[in-house]
Motif scaffolding. Structure first.
Motif, PDB file in Angstrom:
ATOM      1  N   MET A   1     -51.919   8.807 -30.517  1.00  0.00           N
ATOM      2  CA  MET A   1     -51.468  10.031 -29.836  1.00  0.00           C
ATOM      3  C   MET A   1     -49.984   9.930 -29.576  1.00  0.00           C
ATOM      4  SD  MET A   1     -52.590  11.341 -26.119  1.00  0.00           S
ATOM      5  CE  MET A   1     -52.051   9.850 -25.391  1.00  0.00           C
ATOM      6  N   ARG A   2     -49.440  11.120 -29.877  1.00  0.00           N
ATOM      7  CA  ARG A   2     -47.998  11.164 -29.652  1.00  0.00           C
ATOM      8  C   ARG A   2     -47.617  11.954 -28.418  1.00  0.00           C
ATOM      9  NH1 ARG A   2     -44.722   9.526 -33.826  1.00  0.00           N
ATOM     10  NH2 ARG A   2     -45.912   8.913 -35.604  1.00  0.00           N
ATOM     11  N   ARG A   3     -47.120  11.617 -27.772  1.00  0.00           N
ATOM     12  CA  ARG A   3     -46.710  12.424 -26.630  1.00  0.00           C
ATOM     13  C   ARG A   3     -45.351  12.798 -26.700  1.00  0.00           C
ATOM     14  NH1 ARG A   3     -50.666  13.575 -24.683  1.00  0.00           N
ATOM     15  NH2 ARG A   3     -51.843  12.094 -24.174  1.00  0.00           N
ATOM     16  N   LEU A 255     -40.491   4.084 -26.786  1.00  0.00           N
ATOM     17  CA  LEU A 255     -41.589   4.070 -27.741  1.00  0.00           C
ATOM     18  C   LEU A 255     -41.969   5.497 -28.114  1.00  0.00           C
ATOM     19  CD1 LEU A 255     -43.928   1.365 -26.139  1.00  0.00           C
ATOM     20  CD2 LEU A 255     -42.624   1.133 -28.256  1.00  0.00           C
ATOM     21  N   ASP A 256     -42.322   5.668 -29.379  1.00  0.00           N
ATOM     22  CA  ASP A 256     -42.811   6.959 -29.834  1.00  0.00           C
ATOM     23  C   ASP A 256     -44.329   6.927 -29.922  1.00  0.00           C
ATOM     24  OD1 ASP A 256     -42.879   9.518 -30.761  1.00  0.00           O
ATOM     25  OD2 ASP A 256     -42.457   8.991 -32.829  1.00  0.00           O
ATOM     26  N   THR A 257     -44.866   5.882 -30.582  1.00  0.00           N
ATOM     27  CA  THR A 257     -46.308   5.770 -30.761  1.00  0.00           C
ATOM     28  C   THR A 257     -46.728   4.314 -30.703  1.00  0.00           C
ATOM     29  OG1 THR A 257     -46.314   7.693 -32.233  1.00  0.00           O
ATOM     30  CG2 THR A 257     -48.269   6.313 -32.250  1.00  0.00           C
ATOM     31  N   VAL A 258     -47.853   4.064 -30.052  1.00  0.00           N
ATOM     32  CA  VAL A 258     -48.525   2.764 -30.119  1.00  0.00           C
ATOM     33  C   VAL A 258     -49.883   3.023 -30.738  1.00  0.00           C
ATOM     34  CG1 VAL A 258     -49.454   0.819 -28.834  1.00  0.00           C
ATOM     35  CG2 VAL A 258     -47.308   1.887 -28.096  1.00  0.00           C
ATOM     36  N   ASP A 259     -50.116   2.453 -31.904  1.00  0.00           N
ATOM     37  CA  ASP A 259     -51.374   2.671 -32.625  1.00  0.00           C
ATOM     38  C   ASP A 259     -51.908   1.321 -33.079  1.00  0.00           C
ATOM     39  OD1 ASP A 259     -53.522   3.577 -34.034  1.00  0.00           O
ATOM     40  OD2 ASP A 259     -52.396   4.665 -35.556  1.00  0.00           O
ATOM     41  N   ALA A 261     -51.856  -2.183 -33.811  1.00  0.00           N
ATOM     42  CA  ALA A 261     -50.800  -3.175 -33.994  1.00  0.00           C
ATOM     43  C   ALA A 261     -49.480  -2.546 -34.424  1.00  0.00           C
ATOM     44  CB  ALA A 261     -51.230  -4.211 -35.037  1.00  0.00           C
ATOM     45  N   ARG A 262     -49.451  -1.256 -34.622  1.00  0.00           N
ATOM     46  CA  ARG A 262     -48.222  -0.595 -35.074  1.00  0.00           C
ATOM     47  C   ARG A 262     -47.453  -0.014 -33.893  1.00  0.00           C
ATOM     48  NH1 ARG A 262     -46.997   3.782 -39.885  1.00  0.00           N
ATOM     49  NH2 ARG A 262     -45.200   4.751 -38.890  1.00  0.00           N
ATOM     50  N   LEU A 263     -46.144  -0.279 -33.881  1.00  0.00           N
ATOM     51  CA  LEU A 263     -45.255   0.285 -32.883  1.00  0.00           C
ATOM     52  C   LEU A 263     -44.217   1.152 -33.586  1.00  0.00           C
ATOM     53  CD1 LEU A 263     -44.400  -2.839 -30.655  1.00  0.00           C
ATOM     54  CD2 LEU A 263     -46.326  -1.251 -30.431  1.00  0.00           C
ATOM     55  N   ASP A 264     -44.103   2.392 -33.170  1.00  0.00           N
ATOM     56  CA  ASP A 264     -43.018   3.273 -33.605  1.00  0.00           C
ATOM     57  C   ASP A 264     -42.081   3.430 -32.419  1.00  0.00           C
ATOM     58  OD1 ASP A 264     -44.400   3.571 -35.983  1.00  0.00           O
ATOM     59  OD2 ASP A 264     -45.299   5.479 -35.400  1.00  0.00           O
ATOM     60  N   TYR A 265     -40.804   3.130 -32.617  1.00  0.00           N
ATOM     61  CA  TYR A 265     -39.853   3.225 -31.513  1.00  0.00           C
ATOM     62  C   TYR A 265     -38.505   3.694 -32.034  1.00  0.00           C
ATOM     63  CZ  TYR A 265     -38.464  -1.534 -33.057  1.00  0.00           C
ATOM     64  OH  TYR A 265     -38.049  -2.631 -33.784  1.00  0.00           O
ATOM     65  N   ARG A 266     -37.612   4.042 -31.101  1.00  0.00           N
ATOM     66  CA  ARG A 266     -36.284   4.524 -31.475  1.00  0.00           C
ATOM     67  C   ARG A 266     -35.240   3.500 -31.056  1.00  0.00           C
ATOM     68  NH1 ARG A 266     -34.578  10.077 -29.408  1.00  0.00           N
ATOM     69  NH2 ARG A 266     -35.039   9.098 -27.409  1.00  0.00           N
ATOM     70  N   VAL A 267     -34.224   3.347 -31.902  1.00  0.00           N
ATOM     71  CA  VAL A 267     -33.094   2.471 -31.587  1.00  0.00           C
ATOM     72  C   VAL A 267     -31.817   3.291 -31.571  1.00  0.00           C
ATOM     73  CG1 VAL A 267     -34.174   0.381 -32.491  1.00  0.00           C
ATOM     74  CG2 VAL A 267     -32.822   1.822 -34.025  1.00  0.00           C
ATOM     75  N   THR A 332     -41.316   2.747 -22.464  1.00  0.00           N
ATOM     76  CA  THR A 332     -42.400   3.684 -22.221  1.00  0.00           C
ATOM     77  C   THR A 332     -42.468   4.698 -23.354  1.00  0.00           C
ATOM     78  OG1 THR A 332     -40.926   5.116 -20.927  1.00  0.00           O
ATOM     79  CG2 THR A 332     -42.182   3.453 -19.718  1.00  0.00           C
ATOM     80  N   VAL A 333     -43.635   5.308 -23.483  1.00  0.00           N
ATOM     81  CA  VAL A 333     -43.841   6.358 -24.482  1.00  0.00           C
ATOM     82  C   VAL A 333     -43.288   7.662 -23.927  1.00  0.00           C
ATOM     83  CG1 VAL A 333     -45.552   7.661 -25.810  1.00  0.00           C
ATOM     84  CG2 VAL A 333     -45.904   5.213 -25.378  1.00  0.00           C
ATOM     85  N   VAL A 334     -42.528   8.379 -24.745  1.00  0.00           N
ATOM     86  CA  VAL A 334     -41.916   9.644 -24.303  1.00  0.00           C
ATOM     87  C   VAL A 334     -42.607  10.807 -25.001  1.00  0.00           C
ATOM     88  CG1 VAL A 334     -39.699   8.561 -23.843  1.00  0.00           C
ATOM     89  CG2 VAL A 334     -40.121   9.552 -26.084  1.00  0.00           C
ATOM     90  N   ARG A 335     -42.464  11.998 -24.384  1.00  0.00           N
ATOM     91  CA  ARG A 335     -43.050  13.203 -24.956  1.00  0.00           C
ATOM     92  C   ARG A 335     -42.300  13.583 -26.237  1.00  0.00           C
ATOM     93  NH1 ARG A 335     -42.082  17.927 -20.731  1.00  0.00           N
ATOM     94  NH2 ARG A 335     -42.737  16.306 -19.298  1.00  0.00           N
ATOM     95  N   PRO A 336     -42.886  14.409 -27.093  1.00  0.00           N
ATOM     96  CA  PRO A 336     -42.208  14.802 -28.333  1.00  0.00           C
ATOM     97  C   PRO A 336     -40.832  15.373 -28.058  1.00  0.00           C
ATOM     98  CG  PRO A 336     -44.482  15.551 -28.361  1.00  0.00           C
ATOM     99  CD  PRO A 336     -44.224  15.007 -26.977  1.00  0.00           C
ATOM    100  N   ARG A 337     -39.896  15.092 -28.974  1.00  0.00           N
ATOM    101  CA  ARG A 337     -38.506  15.575 -28.823  1.00  0.00           C
ATOM    102  C   ARG A 337     -38.247  16.682 -29.821  1.00  0.00           C
ATOM    103  NH1 ARG A 337     -39.145  10.411 -28.182  1.00  0.00           N
ATOM    104  NH2 ARG A 337     -39.271  10.157 -30.407  1.00  0.00           N
TER     105      ARG A 337
END
Length: 337
Positions: A1-3, A255-259, A261-267, A332-337
Motif C-alpha cells: 500500500m502506498r500512501r 519511505l514510499d513503500t514497504v512491501d 523485503a522491498r523498500l522504495d524510498y527517496r533520496v 516514515t511512509v508519506v502520502r502520495p505526492r
C-alpha cells in the motif's frame, strides 16, 4: 500500500589482486590471473562505498529505541492513509496530497469506546477520537485561489468573515475553477464509518482503528487513524553518527513503500549528480539506507532533487526501523505526492 527520507564526490578505491607463485622443487607454477579490478569479492560490499558502510554501522550501533517502540503504538505513517488503490486522477491526487476536503454529511461528534490495535506480536487497547475530530485532522483547508478563480471577492458577493470585516469568496463549495494544469477543487466526503486500516508501526504492520471516509470520485475510502493522541508514541529522536556524511553519499528522505523485503524510498541528490546507487546496511534489529552518486565535474545549480530508489533486503523488514545514514532519522511512509 502506498500512501512509501550530505552530498557529493567519493574517491573510488580500486582493488587489484595477484596470485602468489607456486612453491616446490620444480620450476614455479605460473601465477593465476588477477581478478578484474572492478569486481570486489562476491561476499564483500562494493569498496567504492566503504564510507557508507562505516557511517551506517555507526548509526546502527547508536540506535537505542525506548520501551514504547517495542511495546506501545508508534506509527510510522502519516495519520491519513489509503485502504487500497483509489484510482486517482491528476486532480484527485493533487487534492488528496494537499488535504483539500469538504463534507456533505453530518459528522458524528460522539467519542466511541476504546479500540484494539492488532500487531504481529500482540494487541493493544487504545482510546479513540470522534469522526468529527478525525475529519478536522484530515482536512487541511481550502484550495488556494487559482486561474479563473479570483483572489478578491466580486463586488457585492462572497461570504462574510466571522465577526464582521470584508467578505471573502466562497470556499470549496463555490464554483469550480482551474489552474493551468489541474482543477483547484477539494475532495467531497459523502459518508463515514468506524473501521480499521493497515499501518506500518514500530512493531511491524498493524491493523489500527480508523474512521473510513467515503470520497466522491475515489474507488476506496480515505482512512484517518482514530487513535487518541495520548496513546500515540513518538518516533525516537535522530541518532548522531558523530561524523559528517562523506562526499559522494546522499541522504534518504522518506519511505514510499514497504512491501515485504522491498523498500522504495527517496533520496536527495544534486541537480547534476549521476549514477545514483541505492545503498543499504541490514542488521537483525535495524536497516540503514542512503545512496551514492557521481558528482558533476563542472558547475551546477545548487538544487536538491528528490529521486526514487529501491532495495531488496535479505529478509522481510518486519518491525525493524529504517534509518537515514546521514542523520540516523527513522524514516516514515508519506502520502502520495
Amino acid at each position: 500500500m502506498r500512501r512509501s527520507i550530505a552530498l557529493f564526490g567519493l574517491p573510488i578505491l580500486v582493488l587489484a589482486g595477484c596470485a602468489a607463485p607456486g612453491s616446490g622443487p620444480a620450476a614455479p607454477t605460473a601465477p593465476r590471473p588477477a581478478a578484474p579490478a572492478s569486481a570486489p569479492p562476491a561476499t564483500a560490499p562494493d569498496q567504492r562505498w566503504a564510507a557508507f558502510y562505516q557511517q551506517a554501522g555507526a548509526v546502527a550501533d547508536a540506535w537505542r529505541p525506548g520501551q514504547a517502540w517495542r511495546s506501545g503504538y508508534v506509527p510510522l505513517e502519516e495519520g491519513t492513509v489509503l485502504t487500497g488503490d483509489p484510482g486517482f486522477t491528476d486532480e484527485t491526487k493533487l487534492a488528496f496530497s494537499n488535504g483539500w476536503f469538504r463534507e456533505q454529511i453530518a459528522l458524528p461528534t460522539a467519542t466511541p469506546a476504546a479500540g484494539t490495535i492488532r500487531f504481529p506480536d500482540g494487541t493493544l487497547r487504545v482510546p479513540l477520537i470522534s469522526a468529527a475530530e478525525a475529519y478536522a485532522q484530515l482536512d487541511k483547508g481550502d484550495p488556494p485561489p487559482c486561474a479563473g478563480r479570483p483572489a478578491e471577492p466580486p463586488p457585492g458577493g462572497g461570504v462574510p468573515k466571522p465577526g464582521g470585516g470584508p467578505t471573502v469568496e466562497p470556499g470549496p463549495d463555490g464554483p469550480v475553477s482551474r489552474t493551468a494544469d489541474h482543477p483547484c477543487v477539494p475532495l467531497t466526503v459523502t459518508g463515514v464509518k468506524l473501521g480499521s486500516a493497515p499501518v506500518r508501526t514500530s512493531r511491524g504492520q498493524a491493523t489500527v482503528p480508523a474512521w473510513l471516509f467515503t470520497v466522491e470520485g475515489l474507488r476506496t475510502p480515505v482512512a484517518r487513524l482514530a487513535v487518541a493522541k495520548p496513546a500515540i508514541g513518538a518516533v525516537p529522536a535522530a541518532v548522531d553518527p558523530g561524523r559528517p556524511l562523506a562526499a559522494g553519499l546522499v541522504t534518504a528522505q522518506d519511505l514510499d513503500t514497504v512491501d515485504g523485503a522491498r523498500l522504495d524510498y527517496r533520496v536527495g541528490v544534486g541537480a547534476c549528480d549521476t549514477g545514483i546507487t541505492p545503498l543499504v546496511l541490514e542488521r537483525d534489529d535495524v536497516v540503514v539506507v542512503g545512496a551514492g552518486v557521481i558528482p558533476p565535474t563542472g558547475p551546477c545549480t545548487m538544487q536538491l532533487v528528490m529521486k526514487p530508489v529501491s532495495v531488496t533486503l535479505k529478509a522481510p523488514l518486519g518491525g525493524r526501523a529504517v534509518l537515514d545514514v546521514a542523520r540516523g532519522t527513522p524514516l516514515t511512509v508519506v502520502r502520495p505526492r
